[in-house]
Design a protein around this motif. Sequence first.
Motif, PDB file in Angstrom:
ATOM      1  N   GLU A  86      49.829  16.801  81.288  1.00 37.73           N
ATOM      2  CA  GLU A  86      49.395  18.195  81.191  1.00 37.73           C
ATOM      3  C   GLU A  86      49.301  18.634  79.733  1.00 37.73           C
ATOM      4  OE1 GLU A  86      50.406  22.575  83.144  1.00 37.73           O
ATOM      5  OE2 GLU A  86      51.595  20.802  83.704  1.00 37.73           O
ATOM      6  N   ILE A  90      46.105  19.960  77.490  1.00 39.92           N
ATOM      7  CA  ILE A  90      46.131  21.210  76.730  1.00 39.92           C
ATOM      8  C   ILE A  90      45.683  20.975  75.293  1.00 39.92           C
ATOM      9  CG2 ILE A  90      47.696  22.935  75.736  1.00 39.92           C
ATOM     10  CD1 ILE A  90      49.322  22.735  78.362  1.00 39.92           C
ATOM     11  N   HIS A  93      41.919  20.485  74.885  1.00 44.78           N
ATOM     12  CA  HIS A  93      41.043  21.552  75.384  1.00 44.78           C
ATOM     13  C   HIS A  93      39.992  21.923  74.331  1.00 44.78           C
ATOM     14  CE1 HIS A  93      39.811  25.506  76.912  1.00 44.78           C
ATOM     15  NE2 HIS A  93      40.282  25.105  78.087  1.00 44.78           N
ATOM     16  N   GLY A 156      56.030  31.283  83.397  1.00 43.09           N
ATOM     17  CA  GLY A 156      55.101  32.007  82.540  1.00 43.09           C
ATOM     18  C   GLY A 156      55.813  33.155  81.841  1.00 43.09           C
ATOM     19  N   GLY A 162      48.023  35.892  83.724  1.00 43.68           N
ATOM     20  CA  GLY A 162      47.598  34.597  84.237  1.00 43.68           C
ATOM     21  C   GLY A 162      48.775  33.850  84.819  1.00 43.68           C
ATOM     22  N   ALA A 166      48.428  28.486  83.155  1.00 44.67           N
ATOM     23  CA  ALA A 166      47.620  28.976  82.034  1.00 44.67           C
ATOM     24  C   ALA A 166      48.508  29.336  80.844  1.00 44.67           C
ATOM     25  CB  ALA A 166      46.794  30.183  82.464  1.00 44.67           C
ATOM     26  N   TYR A 167      49.687  29.891  81.133  1.00 39.62           N
ATOM     27  CA  TYR A 167      50.602  30.261  80.060  1.00 39.62           C
ATOM     28  C   TYR A 167      51.089  29.044  79.286  1.00 39.62           C
ATOM     29  CZ  TYR A 167      54.435  32.583  77.631  1.00 39.62           C
ATOM     30  OH  TYR A 167      55.275  33.073  76.657  1.00 39.62           O
ATOM     31  N   ARG A 168      51.137  27.893  79.939  1.00 42.74           N
ATOM     32  CA  ARG A 168      51.576  26.682  79.246  1.00 42.74           C
ATOM     33  C   ARG A 168      50.647  26.343  78.081  1.00 42.74           C
ATOM     34  NH1 ARG A 168      52.467  23.817  85.059  1.00 42.74           N
ATOM     35  NH2 ARG A 168      54.254  25.102  85.662  1.00 42.74           N
ATOM     36  N   HIS A 169      49.374  26.705  78.185  1.00 37.70           N
ATOM     37  CA  HIS A 169      48.458  26.514  77.057  1.00 37.70           C
ATOM     38  C   HIS A 169      48.941  27.323  75.856  1.00 37.70           C
ATOM     39  CE1 HIS A 169      44.888  24.388  78.869  1.00 37.70           C
ATOM     40  NE2 HIS A 169      45.573  24.696  79.957  1.00 37.70           N
ATOM     41  N   ASN A 211      46.023  35.950  75.516  1.00 40.12           N
ATOM     42  CA  ASN A 211      45.087  34.862  75.218  1.00 40.12           C
ATOM     43  C   ASN A 211      45.890  33.603  74.922  1.00 40.12           C
ATOM     44  OD1 ASN A 211      42.798  33.312  74.105  1.00 40.12           O
ATOM     45  ND2 ASN A 211      43.700  33.823  72.120  1.00 40.12           N
ATOM     46  N   ALA A 212      45.464  32.486  75.460  1.00 38.98           N
ATOM     47  CA  ALA A 212      46.226  31.241  75.328  1.00 38.98           C
ATOM     48  C   ALA A 212      45.616  30.238  74.357  1.00 38.98           C
ATOM     49  CB  ALA A 212      46.369  30.581  76.700  1.00 38.98           C
ATOM     50  N   TYR A 213      44.488  30.584  73.720  1.00 36.01           N
ATOM     51  CA  TYR A 213      43.754  29.589  72.934  1.00 36.01           C
ATOM     52  C   TYR A 213      43.593  30.016  71.478  1.00 36.01           C
ATOM     53  CZ  TYR A 213      42.616  28.251  77.677  1.00 36.01           C
ATOM     54  OH  TYR A 213      42.714  27.913  79.005  1.00 36.01           O
TER      55      TYR A 213
END
Length: 228
Positions: A86, A90, A93, A156, A162, A166-169, A211-213
């Motif tokens: 996983e 990430i 990505h 999360g 989210g 998604a929070y793991r990103h 936002n995760a990115y």
Amino acid sequence: MARKRGSEKRYVGRAVAVLFGCLALAMAAGGFVRWQDDGKGGDERSPGTFTQARATGQAFGKGPLRRYSVQVEDGTGVSAEQAAREIQKILAHPRGWAAHGRGSFQLVADRPDFTVRIATPDTADRLCAPVGDTGGELNCEVGDGVVVNLRRWKLGSPTFDGPPAAYRHLIINHEVGHEIGIRGHLGCPGRGRPAPVMMQQIKGLDGCRSNAYPYDAAGRYVDGPPAD
């Protein structure tokens, strides 16, 4: 008969003493530190020992190569192999650090440049203590890698719009951001705008959107004012 009953009592007393002595020795020799229940994610054991993922992968991205390994604390119910895969996804990505020239990454099983550890809150606090108080809630970046609080990995964050996956990103992108040399934190750039990944979003969004990115869909770095 009275003498026989007295012998039986002494025997039972010795047996109980031996039993409790064995339990004490087992705990002192590396038993569980304690049990705790976060009310949502289930029981979290804190043995303080880790399983190393044996998974490996190809290098990807542009920039200096950073080899990393993944470890998961025993008894958490999280598979080290699955977590490694996983985290690999990430970091690969298209809106992540590697895709925009901020470094290349390779999952390895030994001789890493840094290690990502998923740890129970108690253990995370202990590992993070040299850099600050994580209060059983936060993740951190330390000298030899990244420490991910199991509670955040599973649940999360209440400030994040989210699911935990998604929070793991955000967890990995934020802490690896420190790992690649971004030391400071950022603030919200304006109400309604996406929060920078280097913002401590769990402490509040100040009007930004979670936002995760590191980069937006158009490839622009999501920046903000210095917060430290």
